[in-house]
Scaffold this active site. Structure first.
Site, PDB file in Angstrom:
ATOM      1  CB  CYS A 165      45.691  32.873  57.778  1.00 46.05           C
ATOM      2  SG  CYS A 165      46.020  32.321  56.086  1.00 46.05           S
ATOM      3  CG  HIS A 305      39.852  32.087  59.947  1.00 47.62           C
ATOM      4  ND1 HIS A 305      40.796  33.072  59.760  1.00 47.62           N
ATOM      5  CD2 HIS A 305      40.264  31.027  59.190  1.00 47.62           C
ATOM      6  CE1 HIS A 305      41.738  32.636  58.929  1.00 47.62           C
ATOM      7  NE2 HIS A 305      41.429  31.403  58.571  1.00 47.62           N
ATOM      8  CD  GLU A 316      35.595  30.894  62.832  1.00 46.73           C
ATOM      9  OE1 GLU A 316      35.903  31.910  63.481  1.00 46.73           O
ATOM     10  OE2 GLU A 316      35.713  30.818  61.581  1.00 46.73           O
ATOM     11  CE  LYS A 337      39.852  35.454  56.552  1.00 46.16           C
ATOM     12  NZ  LYS A 337      39.517  35.635  57.977  1.00 46.16           N
ATOM     13  CG  HIS A 342      42.056  34.408  53.783  1.00 48.61           C
ATOM     14  ND1 HIS A 342      42.653  35.153  54.782  1.00 48.61           N
ATOM     15  CD2 HIS A 342      42.203  33.104  54.148  1.00 48.61           C
ATOM     16  CE1 HIS A 342      43.134  34.332  55.700  1.00 48.61           C
ATOM     17  NE2 HIS A 342      42.878  33.089  55.339  1.00 48.61           N
ATOM     18  CG  PHE A 403      47.570  26.721  55.550  1.00 43.20           C
ATOM     19  CD1 PHE A 403      46.232  26.463  55.745  1.00 43.20           C
ATOM     20  CD2 PHE A 403      48.000  27.010  54.260  1.00 43.20           C
ATOM     21  CE1 PHE A 403      45.328  26.485  54.696  1.00 43.20           C
ATOM     22  CE2 PHE A 403      47.111  27.033  53.204  1.00 43.20           C
ATOM     23  CZ  PHE A 403      45.773  26.767  53.417  1.00 43.20           C
TER      24      PHE A 403
END
Length: 417
Positions: A165, A305, A316, A337, A342, A403
């Site tokens: 991502c 994010h 975060e 998002k 996403h 990831f």
């Protein structure tokens, strides 16, 4: 070394909340949710039956029918975004040197729809290996960069960056570095993703990564909300034209903003979960500030994010507090998002585009779908809930994490000649 300055001269986007860059920005500032029940395949038996799909996109209306059949959906979306960006930057054969014009375009997964279709067709057959001759070139995720370069004859640096991502943020950083080191004048940078299919949804369902709020899909993406239960899958693409400053000025290009700096780090912690204290996120934001020669106090907006996952949002936020200290309370934070879902490998570029528009318009897009305060999050932080906020934005930071523990951040700032 005397590094060259890099500016943004073109923008293109096709997203769940708008099929052009201006429509996308309008959707964000209008607080529009792009979520709805899945129409791209029959998801009636799946744990998650909704996603953020691109609306009203007909490939045959954009491409020749035969040409469209040779491309996976992620490549089609990439070409649409790139075409808008190239036109927005007024790039034509006479305005750039094709040998110094490149394409660095990413995807997190690539042609999963094509892969699924070909393997399922084979499994239904009699065992005879009958595969489409375009199977491999449709599937490989570097093909979007290749297709864009072939369409415009751009013969400069051309490749894909893959970091889940964080992919398209890494693509922007690679483009930025190539230009400031003098290896190219212009680069089309960005990414696309299209994995709303059986394998994509089922795979993320099996990981328990997706929201299962099937009774209210439009409010399912809830970054920073106490009751968030996973991310909402999105699809789409985005492209930025990055250009060396003097080259842009010489050809009279419109300049949106300047790229300040970029950073990349790793969590080195877990294949899918973030470091609980946000150490990778912390280090990448510090690295980005250092690369830009900026202080924490120079940042007015962070597009986080913010995936709407229980662990990620907290990690975060901890990282932001560690990096920015008391200044964190003066920064606007938002997760777009909450509206787009996403977009996986394309998330970074469309969120960087949101930062570009925030800097240009001095307007912060909101975080929608916030209903209940999470006691683990500092209530004094300004998450820009529900409504956009007018504010002078000197510089904006965009975070993306993937990831495998991949982290990438980029800063865009007002252009001052």
């Amino acid at each position: 070394m005397n590094l060259k300055r890099v500016v943004v001269t073109g923008i293109g986007a096709i997203t769940p909340v708008g099929n052009t860059a201006p429509e996308y920005w309008s959707g964000l500032t209008g607080g529009v949710s792009g979520a709805g029940f899945i129409t791209l395949f029959d998801a009636s038996k799946f744990k998650t039956r909704f996603a953020c799909e691109v609306k009203n996109f007909d490939p045959v209306a954009v491409f020749d029918r035969k040409e469209a059949r040779k491309m996976d959906r992620f490549t089609q979306l990439a070409l649409v975004a790139a075409d808008e960006a190239v036109k927005d930057a007024s790039i034509d054969n006479g305005s750039v040197n094709p040998d110094r014009t490149g394409v660095i375009f990413s995807s997190g997964i690539g042609g999963l729809i094509t892969f699924q279709e070909e393997v399922m067709n084979y499994a239904r057959g009699d065992g005879t290996p009958r595969f489409n001759p375009f199977f491999i070139p449709k599937m490989i995720l570097d093909i979007a960069a290749g297709q864009i370069s072939m369409r415009y004859g751009f013969r400069g640096p051309n490749f894909a960056v893959v970091s889940a991502c964080a992919s398209s943020t890494h693509a922007i950083i690679e483009a930025f570095n190539n230009i400031r080191l003098g290896k190219a004048d212009v680069i089309v940078a960005g990414g696309s993703e299209a994995v709303i299919c059986d394998a994509g949804v089922a795979g993320f369902n099996a990981m328990k990564a997706l929201s299962e709020r099937n009774d209210e899909p439009q409010t399912a993406s809830r970054p920073f909300d106490k009751d968030r239960d996973g991310f909402v899958m999105g699809e789409g693409g985005g492209a930025l034209i990055l250009e060396e400053l003097e080259h842009a000025k010489k050809r009279g290009a419109r300049i949106y903003c300047e790229i300040g700096g970029g950073g990349a780090t790793a969590d080195a912690h877990h294949i899918t979960a973030p470091h609980p204290e946000g150490l990778g996120a912390l280090s990448v934001m510090r690295a980005t500030l250092e690369d830009a020669g900026m202080k924490p106090e120079d940042i007015d907006y962070i597009n986080v994010h913010g995936t709407s996952t229980p662990l990620g949002d907290i990690a975060e936020t901890k990282a932001i507090m560690s990096v920015f200290g008391e200044h964190a309370y003066k920064i606007n934070i938002s997760s777009t998002k909450s509206m787009t879902g996403h977009l996986l490998g394309a998330a970074g570029v469309i969120e960087a585009i949101a930062c570009v528009y925030a800097v240009v318009n001095d307007l912060i897009p909101p975080t929608i779908n916030h209903f209940n305060q999470d006691p683990e999050l500092d209530p004094k932080l300004n998450f820009t809930f529900w409504k956009p906020q007018q504010k002078t934005v000197r510089a904006a930071l965009s975070n993306t994490f993937g990831f495998g523990g991949h982290n990438a951040s980029v800063i865009v700032k007002k252009f001052v000649d």
